[in-house]
Design an enzyme around this catalytic site. Structure first.
Site, PDB file in Angstrom:
ATOM      1  N   HIS A  99       7.734  -7.424   4.672  1.00  0.00           N
ATOM      2  CA  HIS A  99       7.038  -6.408   3.904  1.00  0.00           C
ATOM      3  C   HIS A  99       5.534  -6.662   3.914  1.00  0.00           C
ATOM      4  O   HIS A  99       4.738  -5.746   4.110  1.00  0.00           O
ATOM      5  CB  HIS A  99       7.581  -6.379   2.468  1.00  0.00           C
ATOM      6  CG  HIS A  99       7.040  -5.249   1.654  1.00  0.00           C
ATOM      7  ND1 HIS A  99       6.360  -5.430   0.483  1.00  0.00           N
ATOM      8  CD2 HIS A  99       7.050  -3.909   1.859  1.00  0.00           C
ATOM      9  CE1 HIS A  99       5.995  -4.252  -0.006  1.00  0.00           C
ATOM     10  NE2 HIS A  99       6.402  -3.318   0.819  1.00  0.00           N
ATOM     11  N   HIS A 154      10.552   2.729  -5.785  1.00  0.00           N
ATOM     12  CA  HIS A 154      10.675   3.276  -4.429  1.00  0.00           C
ATOM     13  C   HIS A 154      11.834   4.262  -4.315  1.00  0.00           C
ATOM     14  O   HIS A 154      11.812   5.128  -3.450  1.00  0.00           O
ATOM     15  CB  HIS A 154      10.715   2.168  -3.378  1.00  0.00           C
ATOM     16  CG  HIS A 154       9.335   1.821  -2.895  1.00  0.00           C
ATOM     17  ND1 HIS A 154       8.684   2.561  -1.940  1.00  0.00           N
ATOM     18  CD2 HIS A 154       8.460   0.879  -3.299  1.00  0.00           C
ATOM     19  CE1 HIS A 154       7.468   2.063  -1.754  1.00  0.00           C
ATOM     20  NE2 HIS A 154       7.298   1.044  -2.569  1.00  0.00           N
ATOM     21  N   HIS A 171       3.017   0.974  -8.537  1.00  0.00           N
ATOM     22  CA  HIS A 171       3.026  -0.497  -8.501  1.00  0.00           C
ATOM     23  C   HIS A 171       2.109  -1.052  -9.592  1.00  0.00           C
ATOM     24  O   HIS A 171       2.454  -1.998 -10.292  1.00  0.00           O
ATOM     25  CB  HIS A 171       2.518  -0.994  -7.143  1.00  0.00           C
ATOM     26  CG  HIS A 171       3.552  -0.964  -6.049  1.00  0.00           C
ATOM     27  ND1 HIS A 171       4.307  -2.055  -5.696  1.00  0.00           N
ATOM     28  CD2 HIS A 171       3.938   0.025  -5.205  1.00  0.00           C
ATOM     29  CE1 HIS A 171       5.115  -1.753  -4.691  1.00  0.00           C
ATOM     30  NE2 HIS A 171       4.911  -0.477  -4.355  1.00  0.00           N
ATOM     31  N   GLU A 195       1.342   7.663  -0.223  1.00  0.00           N
ATOM     32  CA  GLU A 195       1.240   6.192  -0.145  1.00  0.00           C
ATOM     33  C   GLU A 195       0.194   5.619  -1.089  1.00  0.00           C
ATOM     34  O   GLU A 195       0.554   4.700  -1.845  1.00  0.00           O
ATOM     35  CB  GLU A 195       0.972   5.761   1.301  1.00  0.00           C
ATOM     36  CG  GLU A 195       1.038   4.256   1.451  1.00  0.00           C
ATOM     37  CD  GLU A 195       0.703   3.798   2.866  1.00  0.00           C
ATOM     38  OE1 GLU A 195       0.380   4.597   3.742  1.00  0.00           O
ATOM     39  OE2 GLU A 195       0.738   2.588   3.063  1.00  0.00           O
TER      40      GLU A 195
HETATM   41 CU1  CUO Z   1       5.649  -1.396   0.619  1.00  0.00          CU
HETATM   42 CU2  CUO Z   1       5.428   0.129  -2.400  1.00  0.00          CU
HETATM   43  O1  CUO Z   1       4.862   0.006  -0.422  1.00  0.00           O
HETATM   44  O2  CUO Z   1       5.494  -1.542  -1.394  1.00  0.00           O
END
Ligand code: CUO
Length: 666
Positions: free
Chosen positions: A194, A390, A354, A335
Site C-alpha cells: 500500500h 474505503h 482518513h 482521491e
Molecule cells: Cu490507499 Cu485511502 O488510499 O488509502
C-alpha cells in the site's frame, strides 16, 4: 535519525560535505565533527557544493513530527521537495541536495520525497532503495520488538543471535471479533504494498509524474480489490462484509489500539476506543480546519455529478463522465490528487476521510496528539476503520459503474472460443482444493536500527501463506490461430449466511488472481499456469527485499527495485479459507485479445504485477475497464453467476482449506 554525515550500510561511510551543509545546531563544531566520525568511517563520500534552493515552508514540519500524505499541508510541502529533487540537474547535485536536506527536513517527509524522485528521475533508474520496512521498522512492527532487538544485539555476538519472534496477535485478544482478521490488516507485506502504491502514484509533485495513465481508475480498482480481498478474509473467519461508513455523525464501533511507536516522533500512535465519533477539526499546527458539513457538501456534489453524468471543471465547463474514461475522472476527483478536475468544488473527500478518522481522539489538538494509524498510508490498512471508509468510497464508485451500459452477450463472448474445463492443483492436495497455512519468515532489521555492535538481527514474524498451485484450462477454438486474454478470478460461493448469491452482489467479491495472454491454436488447447506467475503479485523476496542478499549478479542487470516494490504480496494471493474448506467459485474467461490489446513494448523490468500497479512508464496493459467483466451491473435477465456466463467463461467450484499448520520458511 542519526546525523547525515554518517551513511549506513555494510560499512559506515561519511559524507565529506561543505561545513555550511551541517545543520545549524552542529555548525559550530565544523571540521571537528568530520574528524570525529571520519575515524570510524570505512569510506568518505565526496559531496559537491552547489547553490542550494531555499527549503522554505518544507522546514515548517518539525523533525520530530509524524508525516501524513493525507494532510493537505504535508502533501503541499512534499510536492515542493519532490520538485526540488526532480529539478536537480544530475546525480551529483541530487546527492548534494539530499545530504543538505536530510538533517534539516522531517525524516519521513525526506524519505518519501527522495523515494518519489529516485523512482521517477531518468538518471536514477538503476539505483535501489532500501526496503521501507528496513528504513522505518517502527511503522510495521510491535514497539516491544525494538528493545528486544537491541538487547539481543548488545549481548549476543553476530552469528549467534536468535531471531526475535513477533506474535501474530499482539494488538488485541479474541474478545474482539474484528481481531480475527488482524493477521491480514497488520500484514507487513500488505502495508508495504500500500505504501509503495501511493509512492508510485503520488498526490503532489510535477504534473507529469502525478498524471499517470488511468491513475484515477487504478485508485478505484486497486482499493476495490483491497475491499474484495478483505471481505473474503472476513468470510473465512465467520464475519460479515464490512459495513460502509455512511453516517459520519454516528459512533464508529470499531476500536483499534495499534501498539506502534514512532521512533522519529518518539510517540505512540494514538489508539481509538470503541464508539468514537468524528468531530469538526481545528488543528492549527497541521493547518487543518474542516467541518464534517464540508465533507458532506463535497459528497453531495460528487453524487449529483454521478447522477447527472456530468461534472463541472475548474473553468465552469460541463464535462461528461464517459463510459470508459468517466471512472478515471471520478477517481482523480475523489482521491484526490493535484489532477482532480475541480478540487475547489469537489474537494478532497477520500483524503479527508482518513484525516477525520485519524484525529477523532484529539480534534482540536488540545492534547498535543498526532494522528492515528489511518492517517498515514504506511500504517492505514492496520485499522478496521480503513475498510469502513474505503467501503464507502467504493460505494460511490459503484454508483457510477451501476449507471453505465451493461455488457451485452456479444461484448462478453469470444466467438468460437469455449472454455471446456478448468481446475487447480496444489502440491500434495486433492484436485480443486487450495490450502493455506501459517508461515514464519525472518527479516533482518539491522539496517533501520542503531545498535552496537553492528551485524544482523532478525525478527521472525508469522503470516498467512498458501501451497503453490497450477491452473489447467482447456479451451476449444473453432476459429484459426489467434490470441486471447485469460482472466482468472475467485469469490466465495455463498454469502455470509450461506445463501446463494445474486450476481449483482457476488460480482463485488471477485478477486483477481491472474491475467495473461494466451495463443490459441485451432481445436483443443490446454493452458497451464503457475500461481506464482500471477499478474497481481510480487514474490516474497521482493516484498521484503534484503538488498545485499537479493542484488542480482552483475550490477548492470540491476532490477528497478523501487517500482518493483509495488505488488500484492504473493503470500496473500489466496484468502485464509476455513478448516473445513470454504466453498468458492473459480472463474476463468478468455476474452478477445484484439479488443484488449494495448500496442506498446511491455518487456521492461517490473512488468509482472501490473494488475494493481500498472507498468512503469507504460500505459495500463489492458484496454478493458479495470475489473472487467465484473465492473458493471449485469444485463437484463441475469441474476446468478451461471446466467452471466458466455461460452468463453467457465466456473469451477473449489475449496480453500486452512490446514492450521505453522511452517518455517527455508
Ligand atoms: Cu490507499 Cu485511502 O488510499 O488509502
Amino acid at each position: 535519525t542519526e546525523p547525515c554525515f554518517m551513511a549506513k550500510g555494510e560499512k559506515n561511510s561519511v559524507f565529506d560535505m561543505p561545513t555550511d551543509y551541517l545543520p545549524p545546531q552542529y555548525q559550530h563544531l565544523g571540521v571537528q565533527l568530520f574528524n570525529r566520525f571520519g575515524e570510524e568511517a570505512g569510506e568518505r563520500i565526496p559531496v559537491k557544493k552547489i547553490s542550494l534552493p531555499s527549503l522554505g515552508k518544507i522546514l515548517n514540519l518539525p523533525r520530530h513530527a509524524n508525516f501524513s500524505l493525507f494532510l493537505p499541508f504535508h502533501r503541499q510541502i512534499a510536492g515542493q521537495l519532490i520538485d526540488i529533487f526532480m529539478g536537480m540537474r544530475n546525480i551529483d547535485e541530487l546527492q548534494s541536495m539530499a545530504v543538505y536536506a536530510r538533517d534539516r527536513v522531517n525524516p519521513y517527509l525526506f524519505n518519501y520525497c527522495l523515494s518519489v524522485a529516485l523512482l521517477h528521475r531518468p538518471d536514477t533508474q538503476d539505483l535501489d532503495l532500501p526496503s521501507f520496512m528496513q528504513s522505518f521498522p517502527d511503522k510495521f512492527l510491535d514497539s516491544k520488538t525494538f528493545s528486544k532487538v537491541r538487547e539481543e544485539a548488545t549481548i549476543v555476538p553476530t552469528g549467534s543471535r536468535l531471531p526475535i519472534e513477533i506474535p501474530i496477535d499482539f494488538t488485541a485478544s479474541n474478545l474482539e471479533e474484528e481481531h480475527r482478521v488482524a493477521y491480514f490488516r497488520e500484514d507487513v507485506g500488505l502495508n508495504l504494498h500500500h505504501w509503495h502504491w501511493h509512492l508510485v502514484y503520488p498526490f503532489n509533485g510535477p504534473r507529469e509524474i502525478v498524471n499517470k495513465n488511468r491513475r484515477g481508475e487504478l485508485f478505484y480498482y486497486m482499493h476495490q480489490q483491497i475491499m474484495a480481498r478483505y471481505n473474503f478474509e472476513r468470510f473465512s473467519n465467520s464475519l460479515k462484509r464490512v459495513t460502509r461508513l455512511v453516517d459520519w455523525r454516528a459512533p464508529i464501533t470499531e476500536a483499534y489500539f495499534p501498539k506502534l511507536d514512532s521512533m522519529v516522533a518518539s510517540r505512540s500512535y494514538p489508539a481509538r476506543v470503541a464508539n468514537q465519533t468524528l468531530k469538526d477539526l481545528n488543528r492549527e499546527q497541521d493547518q487543518v480546519k474542516a467541518d464534517i458539513g464540508t465533507m458532506e457538501r463535497w459528497r453531495d456534489r460528487i453524487i449529483a455529478a454521478i447522477n447527472s453524468g456530468v461534472i463541472q471543471d475548474e473553468r465552469g465547463n460541463n464535462v461528461t463522465l464517459t463510459e470508459f474514461e468517466g471512472i478515471d475522472v471520478l477517481g482523480n476527483m475523489i482521491e484526490s490528487s493535484i489532477i482532480s478536475p475541480n478540487r475547489a468544488f469537489y474537494g478532497d473527500l477520500h483524503n479527508y476521510g482518513h484525516v477525520f478518522i485519524s484525529y477523532c481522539h484529539d480534534p482540536d489538538h488540545r492534547h498535543l496528539e498526532s494522528f492515528g494509524v489511518i492517517g498515514d498510508s504506511t500504517t492505514a490498512m492496520r485499522d478496521p476503520a480503513f475498510y469502513r471508509w474505503h467501503a464507502y468510497i467504493d460505494y460511490i464508485f459503484q454508483q457510477l459503474k451501476d449507471s453505465l451500459p451493461r455488457y451485452t452477450v456479444n461484448q462478453l463472448n469470444y466467438d468460437g472460443v469455449t472454455v471446456t474445463s478448468c481446475s487447480v492443483q496444489a502440491q500434495g492436495a486433492p484436485q480443486n482444493e487450495l490450502q493455506t497455512f501459517w508461515q514464519q519468515s525472518d527479516v533482518d532489521l539491522s539496517r533501520g536500527m542503531d545498535f552496537q555492535p553492528r551485524g544482523s538481527v532478525f525478527v521472525r514474524f508469522t503470516h498467512l501463506n498458501h501451497r503453490a498451485f497450477n491452473y489447467t484450462i482447456n479451451v476449444n477454438n473453432t476459429g484459426g490461430a489467434r490470441q486471447g486474454t485469460c482472466r482468472i478470478f475467485i469469490a466465495p460461493a455463498a454469502d455470509e449466511r450461506g445463501n446463494p448469491w445474486l450476481f449483482q452482489d457476488q460480482k463485488g467479491l471477485f478477486v483477481e488472481l491472474d491475467r495473461f495472454v494466451v495463443n490459441l491454436r485451432q481445436g483443443q488447447n490446454t493452458i497451464t499456469r503457475r500461481s506464482d506467475q500471477s499478474s497481481v503479485t510480487i514474490p516474497f523476496e521482493r516484498t521484503f527485499r534484503n538488498l545485499e542478499a537479493n542484488r542480482p549478479a552483475g550490477g548492470d542487470a540491476l532490477e528497478q527495485f523501487n517500482f518493483c516494490g509495488c505488488g500484492w504480496p504473493q503470500h496473500l494471493l489466496i484468502a485464509k479459507g476455513t478448516p473445513e474448506g470454504l466453498r468458492c467459485h473459480l472463474f476463468v474467461m478468455i476474452s478477445n485479445y484484439a479488443d484488449d490489446r494495448v500496442v506498446q513494448d511491455t518487456q521492461v523490468p517490473c512488468n509482472d504485477a501490473s494488475s494493481y500497479c500498472g507498468i512503469k512508464d507504460r500505459l495500463y496493459p489492458d484496454r478493458r475497464s479495470m475489473g472487467y467483466p465484473f465492473d458493471r451491473a449485469p444485463r437484463d435477465g441475469v441474476s446468478t453467476l451461471q446466467q452471466f456466463l458466455t461460452s468463453n467463461m467457465r466456473v469451477q467450484p473449489v475449496t480453500i482449506r486452512f490446514t492450521g499448520r505453522t511452517e518455517r520458511r527455508q
